[in-house]
Write an enzyme that holds these catalytic residues in place. Structure first.
Site, PDB file in Angstrom:
ATOM      1  N   LYS A 183      -4.964-100.019  -2.106  1.00  0.00           N
ATOM      2  CA  LYS A 183      -5.667 -99.920  -0.816  1.00  0.00           C
ATOM      3  C   LYS A 183      -5.448 -98.482  -0.326  1.00  0.00           C
ATOM      4  O   LYS A 183      -4.382 -98.142   0.162  1.00  0.00           O
ATOM      5  CB  LYS A 183      -5.089-100.936   0.174  1.00  0.00           C
ATOM      6  CG  LYS A 183      -6.062-101.398   1.257  1.00  0.00           C
ATOM      7  CD  LYS A 183      -6.531-100.307   2.188  1.00  0.00           C
ATOM      8  CE  LYS A 183      -5.497 -99.946   3.231  1.00  0.00           C
ATOM      9  NZ  LYS A 183      -5.891 -98.744   4.001  1.00  0.00           N
ATOM     10  N   GLU A 258       8.621 -96.370   1.147  1.00  0.00           N
ATOM     11  CA  GLU A 258       8.997 -94.958   1.338  1.00  0.00           C
ATOM     12  C   GLU A 258       8.378 -94.492   2.643  1.00  0.00           C
ATOM     13  O   GLU A 258       7.166 -94.507   2.800  1.00  0.00           O
ATOM     14  CB  GLU A 258       8.520 -94.136   0.131  1.00  0.00           C
ATOM     15  CG  GLU A 258       9.153 -92.765   0.084  1.00  0.00           C
ATOM     16  CD  GLU A 258       8.371 -91.740   0.872  1.00  0.00           C
ATOM     17  OE1 GLU A 258       8.771 -91.431   2.020  1.00  0.00           O
ATOM     18  OE2 GLU A 258       7.368 -91.256   0.359  1.00  0.00           O
ATOM     19  N   CYS A 291       6.133 -86.117   4.029  1.00  0.00           N
ATOM     20  CA  CYS A 291       7.303 -86.942   4.341  1.00  0.00           C
ATOM     21  C   CYS A 291       8.606 -86.211   4.027  1.00  0.00           C
ATOM     22  O   CYS A 291       9.591 -86.378   4.725  1.00  0.00           O
ATOM     23  CB  CYS A 291       7.239 -88.256   3.585  1.00  0.00           C
ATOM     24  SG  CYS A 291       7.104 -88.053   1.798  1.00  0.00           S
ATOM     25  N   GLU A 388       9.880 -88.356  13.848  1.00  0.00           N
ATOM     26  CA  GLU A 388       9.038 -87.652  12.889  1.00  0.00           C
ATOM     27  C   GLU A 388       7.703 -87.290  13.562  1.00  0.00           C
ATOM     28  O   GLU A 388       6.997 -88.158  14.055  1.00  0.00           O
ATOM     29  CB  GLU A 388       8.764 -88.564  11.680  1.00  0.00           C
ATOM     30  CG  GLU A 388       7.899 -87.911  10.638  1.00  0.00           C
ATOM     31  CD  GLU A 388       7.676 -88.792   9.410  1.00  0.00           C
ATOM     32  OE1 GLU A 388       7.278 -89.959   9.579  1.00  0.00           O
ATOM     33  OE2 GLU A 388       7.887 -88.301   8.295  1.00  0.00           O
TER      34      GLU A 388
HETATM   35  P1  NAI Z   1       0.500 -96.209   8.405  1.00  0.00           P
HETATM   36  O1  NAI Z   1       1.837 -96.555   7.916  1.00  0.00           O
HETATM   37  O2  NAI Z   1      -0.090 -97.074   9.438  1.00  0.00           O
HETATM   38  O3  NAI Z   1      -0.534 -96.210   7.172  1.00  0.00           O
HETATM   39  C1  NAI Z   1      -0.184 -96.061   5.826  1.00  0.00           C
HETATM   40  C2  NAI Z   1      -1.028 -97.010   4.973  1.00  0.00           C
HETATM   41  O4  NAI Z   1      -0.726 -98.351   5.325  1.00  0.00           O
HETATM   42  C3  NAI Z   1      -2.539 -96.862   5.170  1.00  0.00           C
HETATM   43  O5  NAI Z   1      -3.204 -97.036   3.948  1.00  0.00           O
HETATM   44  C4  NAI Z   1      -2.853 -98.008   6.101  1.00  0.00           C
HETATM   45  O6  NAI Z   1      -4.185 -98.448   6.004  1.00  0.00           O
HETATM   46  C5  NAI Z   1      -1.920 -99.081   5.616  1.00  0.00           C
HETATM   47  N1  NAI Z   1      -1.610-100.123   6.584  1.00  0.00           N
HETATM   48  C6  NAI Z   1      -1.529-100.026   7.936  1.00  0.00           C
HETATM   49  N2  NAI Z   1      -1.222-101.216   8.484  1.00  0.00           N
HETATM   50  C7  NAI Z   1      -1.111-102.096   7.466  1.00  0.00           C
HETATM   51  C8  NAI Z   1      -0.806-103.492   7.400  1.00  0.00           C
HETATM   52  N3  NAI Z   1      -0.564-104.210   8.481  1.00  0.00           N
HETATM   53  N4  NAI Z   1      -0.763-104.059   6.189  1.00  0.00           N
HETATM   54  C9  NAI Z   1      -0.998-103.350   5.069  1.00  0.00           C
HETATM   55  N5  NAI Z   1      -1.302-102.039   5.074  1.00  0.00           N
HETATM   56  C10 NAI Z   1      -1.357-101.418   6.260  1.00  0.00           C
HETATM   57  O7  NAI Z   1       0.520 -94.702   8.848  1.00  0.00           O
HETATM   58  P2  NAI Z   1      -0.478 -93.902   9.815  1.00  0.00           P
HETATM   59  O8  NAI Z   1      -0.842 -94.730  11.008  1.00  0.00           O
HETATM   60  O9  NAI Z   1      -1.595 -93.410   8.995  1.00  0.00           O
HETATM   61  O10 NAI Z   1       0.448 -92.680  10.265  1.00  0.00           O
HETATM   62  C11 NAI Z   1       1.335 -92.822  11.349  1.00  0.00           C
HETATM   63  C12 NAI Z   1       2.598 -92.032  11.162  1.00  0.00           C
HETATM   64  O11 NAI Z   1       3.265 -92.488  10.003  1.00  0.00           O
HETATM   65  C13 NAI Z   1       2.452 -90.541  10.921  1.00  0.00           C
HETATM   66  O12 NAI Z   1       2.294 -89.822  12.093  1.00  0.00           O
HETATM   67  C14 NAI Z   1       3.744 -90.227  10.213  1.00  0.00           C
HETATM   68  O13 NAI Z   1       4.776 -90.040  11.139  1.00  0.00           O
HETATM   69  C15 NAI Z   1       3.995 -91.468   9.402  1.00  0.00           C
HETATM   70  N6  NAI Z   1       3.516 -91.318   8.019  1.00  0.00           N
HETATM   71  C16 NAI Z   1       4.425 -91.181   7.026  1.00  0.00           C
HETATM   72  C17 NAI Z   1       4.005 -90.965   5.747  1.00  0.00           C
HETATM   73  C18 NAI Z   1       4.956 -90.790   4.633  1.00  0.00           C
HETATM   74  O14 NAI Z   1       4.649 -90.101   3.670  1.00  0.00           O
HETATM   75  N7  NAI Z   1       6.100 -91.423   4.635  1.00  0.00           N
HETATM   76  C19 NAI Z   1       2.587 -90.868   5.407  1.00  0.00           C
HETATM   77  C20 NAI Z   1       1.707 -91.087   6.515  1.00  0.00           C
HETATM   78  C21 NAI Z   1       2.177 -91.289   7.762  1.00  0.00           C
END
Ligand code: NAI
Ligand code: MG
Length: 493
Positions: A183, A258, A291, A388
């Site tokens: 996804k 992660e 990250c 973060e």
């Molecule tokens: P997010 O964690 O919501 O999204 C990451 C992935 O998870 C996306 O593909 C999203 O569609 C999916 N997702 C969201 N809710 C879900 C659910 N209930 N069930 C299954 N999949 C789901 O991150 P978002 O909103 O894009 O970014 C928010 C913050 O997260 C950023 O500002 C940053 O601080 C952090 N982040 C950290 C990352 C890392 O590399 N560890 C990468 C992206 C964001």
């Protein structure tokens, strides 16, 4: 007549605006807009997978699993080599598309990310050949411990590096004999569509590799709730990880999570300040939407002023601009919502009395560009020290001895990575006391596919990379063969 598959044109490249399920392209469902941070233009629309389609993807992956698993690592190797080749063949399309969709530097995509994405597939396919059964000889039996394929793996990736992260997970999952359902992130979905085009061209059997597009709380949530999954591998935010872990717990599905961090960048008094400052400026790469970036600078009081001036001189020269220009070093923030989030952190830090060393406002190049920023004079528990930002906003604190450096480094709920500059023995002694999943000494960003990657605390659960990926994406099975005559006796233990 079958309906034509819709495509989006990015430059000279056509991207399929469809899901890839069970070897077929499907464009059913509501749609969402794909946005480019370069000029805030719309690139077109992508379909959002319905619950039915997500379920069908898992069913297809489950049906394809036994034959893929039965091929063995050697049987899978040619498929995965062709998959890696098909990624390389599409390098220009990947570069153009991912740059438009996510704002990543074109040069970095061409020279770093895309070759690495292909390597992620190739390397794990080859490494799977070398996976040895662990042999244990006890006084009464010979054991051999096998890595059995686990089943269907759900892969959920974030927007900051979708191509790199999707292949980093799909590579070992496929090499270990599993089928996958990916996804992709809704803010940067297009790269994974080309990845499916590459999988199709490589002849990966239908159902082994699937991509369903859509938002997290709908498509993503439906996927991770499927009880027939065998693994969930997720990279993204802490709140989403907690939601996924709860859902996975209902079905007892192992998760690898992660989750970013607030990693320390430590500069000891005996550091090479020029190298430390140049490496410090590198933390703005990808507008710090990374990250593993070191975002909390901890600098020895004695070298602080010299370090600040050296780093300032480099930061002032950084070229902020269009990610397609070869001279550009820092591109845009991915989306207006992320931009607002970054700006919110900066405004609240200013209001709380933090002092700006540089930056602190949008960059005039365009609406989503932000100046590299550094705060100092902050309380250890300030929001800007603890949370973060995921944007080009760093923070600096000082310390007077190693013990204080270690205490500050560990004063966070996170524990992903770290950087430590200093005389190598000294730096190692400090680094060993920092509670993170990895830490670079006098360097940054060296990543080998064999090395473990992952975090402690709120930075996640589990490690991926090399054998650690195979441990996660396999079912470990001990086969026990007695070496002495076995007695079927109730008294026998
Ligand atoms: P997010 O964690 O919501 O999204 C990451 C992935 O998870 C996306 O593909 C999203 O569609 C999916 N997702 C969201 N809710 C879900 C659910 N209930 N069930 C299954 N999949 C789901 O991150 P978002 O909103 O894009 O970014 C928010 C913050 O997260 C950023 O500002 C940053 O601080 C952090 N982040 C950290 C990352 C890392 O590399 N560890 C990468 C992206 C964001
Ligand atoms: Mg986009």
């Amino acid at each position: 007549m079958t309906k034509a598959i819709p495509t989006l044109s990015i430059g000279d490249h056509a991207v399929r605006a469809a899901h890839y399920v069970n070897g077929a392209w499907v464009d059913e469902g509501a749609t969402f807009q794909v946005f480019s941070p370069i000029d805030q233009g719309m690139l077109g629309s992508m379909p959002e997978a319905s619950d039915l389609l997500v379920d069908a993807a898992v069913d297809g992956a489950l049906a394809a699993f036994p034959a893929w698993a039965a091929l063995g690592a050697e049987g899978r190797l040619p498929y995965l080599q062709r998959f890696a080749d098909a990624i390389v063949d599409r390098a220009e399309a990947f570069a153009q598309v991912e740059s438009h969709d996510a704002g990543v530097l074109l040069s970095r995509l061409q020279h770093g990310i895309i070759p690495r994405a292909a390597l992620n597939i190739r390397w794990f396919a080859e490494a799977a050949l070398k996976l040895q059964d662990k042999e244990l000889a006890t006084h009464q039996a010979h054991h051999y411990v096998r890595h059995d394929p686990a089943g269907v793996c759900a892969i959920i990736t974030p927007w900051n590096s979708p191509l790199m992260l999707s292949t980093w997970k799909a590579g070992p999952a496929l090499a270990a004999g599993n089928s996958v359902v990916i996804k992709p992130p809704e803010w940067a979905p297009l790269g994974c569509s080309i990845l499916a085009q590459a999988a199709e061209a490589a002849g990966i059997p239908p159902g082994v590799f699937n991509v369903v597009h859509g938002h997290g709380p709908t498509t993503g949530a439906r996927l991770v709730a499927n009880p027939r999954l065998s693994r969930i591998s997720f990279t993204g935010s802490v709140p989403t990880a907690k939601i996924i872990a709860k859902v996975a717990a209902e079905n007892l599905i192992p998760c690898s999570l992660e989750l970013g961090g607030k990693s320390p960048f430590i500069v000891l008094e005996d550091a090479d300040l020029d190298l430390a400052a140049a490496t410090g400026a590198l933390q703005y790469r990808n507008a710090t939407q990374v990250c593993l970036a070191g975002t909390r600078f901890l600098v020895h009081e004695q070298v602080r002023d010299a370090f600040v001036e050296k780093m300032r001189a480099i930061v002032e020269q950084l070229v902020i601009g269009d990610p397609r220009d070869t001279a550009t070093e820092i591109g845009p923030i991915i989306h207006p919502r992320q931009f607002e989030k970054v700006q919110g952190y900066v405004e609240r830090a200013k209001a709380a009395g933090a002092r700006l060393l540089w930056g602190g406002e949008p960059h005039p190049f365009g609406p989503l560009y932000y100046k590299p920023t550094m705060f100092t004079d902050v309380a250890p528990d300030a929001e800007i020290v603890q949370e973060e930002v995921f944007g080009p906003v760093l923070v600096m604190q000082t310390f007077t001895d190693d013990a204080e450096a270690v205490r500050l480094a560990n004063d966070t709920v996170y524990g992903l990575g770290g950087v430590c500059f200093g005389e190598v023995g000294h730096a190692r002694a400090v680094a060993e006391q920092v509670r993170t999943g990895f830490i670079w000494i006098n360097s940054f960003g060296i990543r080998d596919l064999a090395a473990p990657f992952g975090g402690r605390g709120q930075s996640g659960i589990g490690r991926e990379g090399g054998d650690y990926s195979f441990e996660f994406f396999s079912d470990i099975k001990d086969v026990i063969v007695p070496t002495a005559p076995f007695k079927a006796s109730f008294a026998h233990r």
